[in-house]
Design a protein around this motif. Structure first.
Motif, PDB file in Angstrom:
ATOM      1  N   ALA A  45      20.104 -32.585 -29.777  1.00  0.00           N
ATOM      2  CA  ALA A  45      19.799 -31.422 -30.616  1.00  0.00           C
ATOM      3  C   ALA A  45      21.111 -30.913 -31.194  1.00  0.00           C
ATOM      4  O   ALA A  45      21.983 -30.441 -30.461  1.00  0.00           O
ATOM      5  CB  ALA A  45      19.115 -30.333 -29.788  1.00  0.00           C
ATOM      6  N   MET A  46      21.252 -31.031 -32.522  1.00  0.00           N
ATOM      7  CA  MET A  46      22.512 -30.674 -33.175  1.00  0.00           C
ATOM      8  C   MET A  46      22.447 -29.253 -33.721  1.00  0.00           C
ATOM      9  O   MET A  46      21.390 -28.791 -34.141  1.00  0.00           O
ATOM     10  CB  MET A  46      22.806 -31.656 -34.313  1.00  0.00           C
ATOM     11  N   ILE A  47      23.614 -28.584 -33.709  1.00  0.00           N
ATOM     12  CA  ILE A  47      23.702 -27.253 -34.314  1.00  0.00           C
ATOM     13  C   ILE A  47      24.723 -27.299 -35.441  1.00  0.00           C
ATOM     14  O   ILE A  47      25.771 -27.941 -35.312  1.00  0.00           O
ATOM     15  CB  ILE A  47      24.035 -26.174 -33.258  1.00  0.00           C
ATOM     16  N   HIS A  48      24.363 -26.636 -36.550  1.00  0.00           N
ATOM     17  CA  HIS A  48      25.199 -26.600 -37.752  1.00  0.00           C
ATOM     18  C   HIS A  48      25.371 -25.158 -38.205  1.00  0.00           C
ATOM     19  O   HIS A  48      24.544 -24.309 -37.898  1.00  0.00           O
ATOM     20  CB  HIS A  48      24.514 -27.296 -38.932  1.00  0.00           C
ATOM     21  N   ALA A  94      22.506 -34.651 -40.395  1.00  0.00           N
ATOM     22  CA  ALA A  94      23.666 -35.147 -39.653  1.00  0.00           C
ATOM     23  C   ALA A  94      24.405 -36.242 -40.408  1.00  0.00           C
ATOM     24  O   ALA A  94      25.624 -36.359 -40.296  1.00  0.00           O
ATOM     25  CB  ALA A  94      23.228 -35.667 -38.287  1.00  0.00           C
ATOM     26  N   GLY A  95      23.679 -37.058 -41.161  1.00  0.00           N
ATOM     27  CA  GLY A  95      24.303 -38.235 -41.757  1.00  0.00           C
ATOM     28  C   GLY A  95      24.652 -39.236 -40.667  1.00  0.00           C
ATOM     29  O   GLY A  95      24.018 -39.272 -39.611  1.00  0.00           O
ATOM     30  N   THR A  96      25.696 -40.022 -40.921  1.00  0.00           N
ATOM     31  CA  THR A  96      26.126 -40.988 -39.910  1.00  0.00           C
ATOM     32  C   THR A  96      27.011 -40.292 -38.890  1.00  0.00           C
ATOM     33  O   THR A  96      27.664 -39.287 -39.194  1.00  0.00           O
ATOM     34  CB  THR A  96      26.910 -42.131 -40.564  1.00  0.00           C
ATOM     35  N   VAL A  97      27.017 -40.830 -37.664  1.00  0.00           N
ATOM     36  CA  VAL A  97      27.811 -40.209 -36.598  1.00  0.00           C
ATOM     37  C   VAL A  97      28.558 -41.286 -35.810  1.00  0.00           C
ATOM     38  O   VAL A  97      28.206 -42.472 -35.856  1.00  0.00           O
ATOM     39  CB  VAL A  97      26.930 -39.374 -35.643  1.00  0.00           C
ATOM     40  N   ARG A 172      30.352 -30.953 -35.800  1.00  0.00           N
ATOM     41  CA  ARG A 172      31.772 -31.329 -35.745  1.00  0.00           C
ATOM     42  C   ARG A 172      32.089 -32.225 -34.553  1.00  0.00           C
ATOM     43  O   ARG A 172      33.125 -32.877 -34.513  1.00  0.00           O
ATOM     44  CB  ARG A 172      32.655 -30.079 -35.704  1.00  0.00           C
ATOM     45  N   GLU A 173      31.200 -32.233 -33.543  1.00  0.00           N
ATOM     46  CA  GLU A 173      31.413 -33.116 -32.401  1.00  0.00           C
ATOM     47  C   GLU A 173      30.893 -34.526 -32.674  1.00  0.00           C
ATOM     48  O   GLU A 173      31.133 -35.438 -31.886  1.00  0.00           O
ATOM     49  CB  GLU A 173      30.708 -32.553 -31.154  1.00  0.00           C
ATOM     50  N   ALA A 174      30.153 -34.681 -33.785  1.00  0.00           N
ATOM     51  CA  ALA A 174      29.527 -35.964 -34.097  1.00  0.00           C
ATOM     52  C   ALA A 174      30.263 -36.733 -35.182  1.00  0.00           C
ATOM     53  O   ALA A 174      30.103 -37.945 -35.304  1.00  0.00           O
ATOM     54  CB  ALA A 174      28.078 -35.744 -34.528  1.00  0.00           C
ATOM     55  N   THR A 175      31.044 -36.009 -35.984  1.00  0.00           N
ATOM     56  CA  THR A 175      31.722 -36.662 -37.111  1.00  0.00           C
ATOM     57  C   THR A 175      33.017 -35.934 -37.451  1.00  0.00           C
ATOM     58  O   THR A 175      33.107 -34.708 -37.302  1.00  0.00           O
ATOM     59  CB  THR A 175      30.819 -36.675 -38.364  1.00  0.00           C
ATOM     60  N   LYS A 178      33.130 -33.142 -40.624  1.00  0.00           N
ATOM     61  CA  LYS A 178      32.733 -31.723 -40.559  1.00  0.00           C
ATOM     62  C   LYS A 178      33.522 -31.015 -39.460  1.00  0.00           C
ATOM     63  O   LYS A 178      32.957 -30.614 -38.442  1.00  0.00           O
ATOM     64  CB  LYS A 178      31.230 -31.619 -40.255  1.00  0.00           C
ATOM     65  N   PRO A 179      34.822 -30.863 -39.643  1.00  0.00           N
ATOM     66  CA  PRO A 179      35.678 -30.431 -38.520  1.00  0.00           C
ATOM     67  C   PRO A 179      35.434 -29.004 -38.026  1.00  0.00           C
ATOM     68  O   PRO A 179      35.853 -28.676 -36.917  1.00  0.00           O
ATOM     69  CB  PRO A 179      37.092 -30.576 -39.087  1.00  0.00           C
TER      70      PRO A 179
END
Ligand SMILES: [Zn+2]
Length: 336
Positions: A45-48, A94-97, A172-175, A178-179
């Motif tokens: 579960a991602m948060i943005h 998310a796009g690619t990770v 930001r933890e996945a790519t 998105k720092p």
């Protein structure tokens, strides 16, 4: 390995988790990118953050742009704590990770390593996405209401799938692309999700704090005329004082008339259980004064036993006369 939730399951999970302000955007149940790529199995579960703020963002999340068609997330959470249900199925969030980031959430690892540069994983296939309204500017805090709902949303997904809070990740933890997405202490967020998962879904973390706050008991003293001296008399109150189990601290103020100056008076707190006297507190001595007599019956730190009812008694050592209990009030704090 987890099958994505259905819209009905998701709504039910959100409500069970105490998310009350939900906006179902028309068409959200079928709004997806499933025609463009696979959806599931889900593992995270991602948060943005939205990197912008304003009233048009729920619509933008739903429809996207010509370059990046919607849905751009599964849910959009505004700063007021309103949760918009945007899509169900594959979404462009998310796009690619990176493989190492994905491995961490896949295995529920506590450590979330800095993401590798290579991004071989289809993040939109394997992760839910929650977009939260925040400009992303340094120092731009999330509102408490928004943060609370964000924690509940992530906990609801983890709870449904049996995941730990370690399956929650930031974009930001996945790519590396998105720092600062989002500028949130993810350790604290995961700890808050873990705290929820350690409790039933309807848990409200503020309840525990409320229990530490004292409650107030302020019944008034009911006047009684022609009361005899020489015997213990109950102080009648307009409402219950304290029922145990409880700790208490406070004062019951009394005004008596007709008590001779110099007459000794004693007061005490007593407890009654099922109509029977179960405890007499220590007696405290006072003395009648000219005019009306004002007495403060104080206990700085008492305890009422379970199922016992607290009350106050007094005795005027004067066999000759009757007196009047004129007025008074309790000012007692107690902790259950
Ligand atoms: Zn993002």
């Amino acid at each position: 390995m987890a099958t994505p939730m259905t819209p009905t399951q998701w709504l039910r999970a959100l409500r069970a988790e105490g998310v009350t302000c939900i906006v179902e955007m028309p068409g959200w149940r079928t709004n997806s990118r499933n025609h463009k790529g696979p959806w599931g199995p889900v593992h995270a579960a991602m948060i943005h953050h939205t990197a912008g703020e304003g009233p048009g963002l729920s619509r933008l999340c739903f429809t996207g742009t010509p370059q990046l068609p919607g849905p751009l997330c599964h849910d959009y959470l505004d700063r007021a704590g309103r949760l918009y249900l945007v899509g169900s199925g594959r979404a462009n969030h998310a796009g690619t990770v990176a493989q190492n980031a994905f491995t961490a959430v896949l295995n529920g690892r506590a450590a979330h390593p800095a993401p590798d540069a290579a991004e071989p994983i289809d993040g939109n296939r394997h992760s839910y996405g929650l977009e939260c309204e925040n400009s992303g500017a340094l120092g731009r805090e999330w509102t408490p209401a928004q943060y609370d709902v964000a924690v509940r949303v992530q906990a609801a997904r983890c709870r449904h799938h049996g995941w730990s809070a370690n399956s929650v990740w930031a974009h930001r933890e996945a790519t590396r692309r998105k720092p600062v997405d989002p500028r949130l202490n993810m350790g604290a967020l995961r700890a808050a999700v873990a705290a929820r998962l350690a409790h039933p879904a309807n848990w409200n973390p503020n309840d525990a704090k409320d229990d530490d706050m004292p409650r107030r008991s302020n019944p008034k003293v009911k006047p009684v005329k022609r009361r005899p001296g020489g015997q213990w008399l109950t102080v009648p109150l307009s409402g219950g004082l304290v029922t145990g189990p409880a700790d208490y601290s406070g004062t019951v103020f009394l005004r008596l008339s007709g008590v001779p100056a110099g007459a000794p008076i004693q007061t005490r707190y007593v407890e009654t259980t099922s109509g029977k006297r179960s405890k007499n507190g220590p007696a405290v001595e006072h003395v009648g004064t000219e005019g009306d007599t004002f007495i403060a019956v104080t206990n700085g730190g008492g305890h009422v036993d379970s199922a016992a009812v607290l009350s106050v008694e007094y005795i005027v050592f004067d066999d000759a006369d009757t007196h009047t209990l004129v007025s008074g009030q309790a000012q007692v704090l107690y902790w259950k």
